[in-house]
Design a protein around this motif. Structure first.
Motif, PDB file in Angstrom:
ATOM      1  N   VAL A 145       5.022  -3.362   8.441  1.00  0.00           N
ATOM      2  CA  VAL A 145       4.537  -4.581   7.801  1.00  0.00           C
ATOM      3  C   VAL A 145       3.519  -5.192   8.758  1.00  0.00           C
ATOM      4  CG1 VAL A 145       5.122  -6.836   6.861  1.00  0.00           C
ATOM      5  CG2 VAL A 145       6.738  -4.929   6.633  1.00  0.00           C
ATOM      6  N   ARG A 146       2.288  -5.350   8.300  1.00  0.00           N
ATOM      7  CA  ARG A 146       1.214  -5.852   9.161  1.00  0.00           C
ATOM      8  C   ARG A 146       0.836  -7.275   8.763  1.00  0.00           C
ATOM      9  NH1 ARG A 146      -0.421  -1.637  12.168  1.00  0.00           N
ATOM     10  NH2 ARG A 146      -0.337   0.476  11.315  1.00  0.00           N
ATOM     11  N   TYR A 147       0.378  -8.017   9.758  1.00  0.00           N
ATOM     12  CA  TYR A 147      -0.102  -9.381   9.502  1.00  0.00           C
ATOM     13  C   TYR A 147      -1.274  -9.652  10.445  1.00  0.00           C
ATOM     14  CZ  TYR A 147       2.518 -10.633  13.733  1.00  0.00           C
ATOM     15  OH  TYR A 147       2.986 -10.706  15.018  1.00  0.00           O
ATOM     16  N   PRO A 148      -2.229 -10.492  10.055  1.00  0.00           N
ATOM     17  CA  PRO A 148      -3.464 -10.644  10.828  1.00  0.00           C
ATOM     18  C   PRO A 148      -3.449 -11.701  11.920  1.00  0.00           C
ATOM     19  CG  PRO A 148      -3.699 -11.768   8.742  1.00  0.00           C
ATOM     20  CD  PRO A 148      -2.328 -11.135   8.726  1.00  0.00           C
ATOM     21  N   GLN A 208       0.834  -1.200   0.000  1.00  0.00           N
ATOM     22  CA  GLN A 208       0.000   0.000   0.000  1.00  0.00           C
ATOM     23  C   GLN A 208       0.866   1.247   0.000  1.00  0.00           C
ATOM     24  OE1 GLN A 208      -2.392  -0.534   3.554  1.00  0.00           O
ATOM     25  NE2 GLN A 208      -3.998  -1.614   2.425  1.00  0.00           N
ATOM     26  N   ASN A 209       0.435   2.250  -0.768  1.00  0.00           N
ATOM     27  CA  ASN A 209       1.131   3.534  -0.815  1.00  0.00           C
ATOM     28  C   ASN A 209       0.478   4.477   0.200  1.00  0.00           C
ATOM     29  OD1 ASN A 209       2.361   5.958  -1.385  1.00  0.00           O
ATOM     30  ND2 ASN A 209       1.790   5.998  -3.570  1.00  0.00           N
ATOM     31  N   ASP A 260      -6.656  -5.015  11.039  1.00  0.00           N
ATOM     32  CA  ASP A 260      -7.071  -4.215   9.885  1.00  0.00           C
ATOM     33  C   ASP A 260      -6.699  -4.848   8.552  1.00  0.00           C
ATOM     34  OD1 ASP A 260      -8.158  -2.338  11.517  1.00  0.00           O
ATOM     35  OD2 ASP A 260      -6.524  -0.890  11.340  1.00  0.00           O
ATOM     36  N   VAL A 261      -5.943  -5.947   8.567  1.00  0.00           N
ATOM     37  CA  VAL A 261      -5.492  -6.565   7.317  1.00  0.00           C
ATOM     38  C   VAL A 261      -5.907  -8.036   7.280  1.00  0.00           C
ATOM     39  CG1 VAL A 261      -3.546  -4.976   7.064  1.00  0.00           C
ATOM     40  CG2 VAL A 261      -3.218  -7.125   8.313  1.00  0.00           C
ATOM     41  N   THR A 262      -5.950  -8.581   6.070  1.00  0.00           N
ATOM     42  CA  THR A 262      -6.330  -9.993   5.905  1.00  0.00           C
ATOM     43  C   THR A 262      -5.150 -10.870   5.526  1.00  0.00           C
ATOM     44  OG1 THR A 262      -6.960  -9.567   3.605  1.00  0.00           O
ATOM     45  CG2 THR A 262      -8.695  -9.408   5.277  1.00  0.00           C
TER      46      THR A 262
END
Length: 567
Positions: free
Chosen positions: A484-487, A439-440, A514-516
């Motif tokens: 870097v996000r992870y669910p 994502q930008n 917030d992320v899948t």
């Protein structure tokens, strides 16, 4: 000595006054008053021996039988006194322990891990302090809030982390305003056993979803900081502690009256004239709860920090730890007022903890509030201000002092791969099997988004073997710092592998509802290039201005009052 007693023998029987205690002579069976025995002992002789032998009749260096009896009696009495005192002390200790209410350290899903010891084998200590708004007692209801709240799960209106450095020479405190929207992990209610799913809500709701242990897990996931213990106090506890301390000095620039106004209900009821004055009891609680008159939750946190700094100075001036009476008064009040995590659930453990905190001088204590920004989803809520907030947390994780008043310390050694973080227990999949959405979020208020950033970094990942990387076409996203996000736990290793390939520090890998899937959010701190720019390590005292730092020795602080609440 065979027997000792405070009951008198009959005068006709013994010739000794009835009201004078007597002792039976072990050798002769004759009776002697204790007054006579003490007199003889003071003269260095026994009564019978003195009459029989005189001063010249002492046999060598052996003690007289009478003297031995007196010494035995004295030792016996002394033993009874010591044991009796120890027994009373033990009973009081048990009483204080019984006052304490305890709970599990963590009731939520958290991946934070304890920091590694420094070269001296020392580790930092992190304590989460929670102020509950519970109305579930007559005392609490009397002090504020609606009766409609009785029976409801309490909320965590005050939350602050106390970080005690590994060398125990400095302390840093960070508050998070109650209306800050964060990820709250899955938590289990310790009273009902109910499991609450992960959610994204304001942080004060975490207490109602799994008790203090859920609030602790929420903090750990947000900050990456392992928290050793929690302490919780309610309205009534604040009042009793304020009374036990004997009042705390606060300051307002103008007369203040925090009361309901047209269109603005509520208010703490605080009413003070301008200047410096002591508050205690209910007035201390009003000070700590005042929000509207101090502009916002951020202002309220500043007022709480002023109060805490002042209270610490007061306790140090009172020499509490060398004044037994004061210490016992405070111990009684504290054990009744506090609920603590079970691993510090005894008076000894709390005392040991207090002694560690006691060693920190006031000029090495720094109070701050996590930098925030307005939540675009709700103007009444806040979000962490990514870059400044992350700097605060990185200083806590790296045990960097918030003040500049200490000695320079050596920087923590890095691992062979250049990182300082402990490796994840979750193994990563092969690079080609890891799905990554890029994502930008480079847009800021001052600058627009950098065109094509998501596509550029997705292409860079594909070139490194992450063939399932793809750019998100969503526009208008904004983040100050790259993360870097992870669910879920099974994707943690994948997220860390993505971060590693681009040079992003492991501390920027976050679990999020917030992320899948694994999601790279490219923030404003990375506007060009395909390798994440190396970040400068924070120095002691390098606290962002937006954190509103107040040093513990600063007596000049005084709260400005919002104009509608002046009188």
């Amino acid at each position: 000595m065979k027997a000792q007693g405070w009951e008198g023998r009959q005068v006709a029987q013994t010739g000794v006054r009835k009201d004078v205690p007597v002792v039976e002579d072990e050798g002769t069976g004759s009776l002697t008053t204790r007054d006579e025995q003490f007199k003889d002992a003071a003269n260095g002789r026994g009564r019978h021996d003195g009459g029989r032998h005189g001063d010249g009749g002492r046999r060598g260096t052996a003690r007289s039988p009478r003297r031995r009896r007196v010494l035995r009696w004295s030792a016996t009495v002394l033993s009874v006194v010591i044991l009796g005192t120890a027994g009373a002390g033990y009973l009081y200790y048990r009483h204080l322990n019984d006052n304490l209410e305890t709970g599990r350290r963590s009731n939520g899903d958290s991946k934070a891990e304890k920091p590694q010891p420094n070269a001296a084998g020392q580790t930092p200590l992190n304590i989460l302090v929670i102020g509950s708004d519970s109305r579930n007692s007559a005392a609490n209801l009397k002090l504020g809030g609606s009766r409609s709240s009785v029976g409801s799960k309490p909320l965590a209106d005050v939350q602050m982390l106390i970080h005690l450095s590994a060398d125990r020479e400095s302390a840093s405190v960070v508050s998070i305003p109650r209306d800050t929207r964060v990820d709250i992990p899955e938590c289990t209610d310790p009273e009902t056993g109910d499991t609450h799913p992960a959610t994204n809500r304001i942080i004060n709701e975490s207490l109602a979803r799994g008790g203090a242990g859920c609030t602790l897990a929420t903090w750990e996931n947000l900050t990456g900081v392992y928290i050793d213990h929690w302490m919780m106090i309610d309205f009534a506890g604040v009042v009793s502690m304020a009374d036990a301390v004997g009042g705390v000095e606060v300051c307002v620039e103008q007369n203040v009256w925090d009361r309901p106004l047209p269109g603005v209900p509520g208010g703490s009821g605080l009413k003070l004239e301008s200047g410096r004055q002591k508050v205690q009891g209910k007035q201390a609680l009003q000070w700590l709860r005042t929000r509207h008159a101090f502009y916002s939750d951020v202002g309220r946190a500043k007022a709480q920090h002023m109060y805490m700094n002042s209270m610490i100075r007061t306790l140090k001036q009172q020499n509490v730890f060398t004044d037994t009476t004061r210490l016992m008064d405070l111990a009684e009040t504290a054990t009744e007022a506090l609920k603590v995590s079970e691993e510090i659930g005894t008076v000894k453990q709390l005392y040991d903890l207090a002694m560690q905190l006691k060693t920190v001088p006031t000029n090495r204590i720094t109070m701050t509030t996590m930098p925030t920004k307005v939540d675009p989803q709700n103007a009444n809520h806040l979000l962490p201000a990514d870059a400044d907030a992350e700097k605060i947390w990185s200083m806590i994780r790296d045990d960097v002092a918030f003040d500049k008043n200490g000695k320079a310390t050596a920087k923590k050694p890095r691992n062979t791969d250049g990182s300082k973080e402990k490796a994840s227990a979750d193994p990563a999949a092969d690079d080609a099997e890891i799905g990554v959405l890029v994502q930008n979020a480079t847009r800021t208020d001052a600058e627009g988004a950098v065109d094509g950033r998501a596509s550029a970094l997705a292409g860079a990942l594909v070139g490194k073997g992450f063939t399932r990387a793809a750019a998100d076409t969503t526009i208008g996203l904004s983040a100050e710092k790259t993360v870097v996000r992870y669910p879920s736990a099974e994707l943690e290793g994948d997220a860390r592998r993505v971060a590693e390939s681009l040079g992003i520090p492991a501390s920027s890998v976050r679990r999020s509802t917030d992320v899948t899937g694994v999601t790279l959010v490219v923030g404003a701190d990375w506007r060009s290039g395909t390798t994440y720019p190396e970040q400068a390590e924070p120095e002691a005292g390098d606290v962002p201005e937006s954190a509103g730092a107040i040093n513990g020795s600063d007596r000049s602080q005084c709260m400005d009052v919002y104009a509608p609440y002046r009188w």
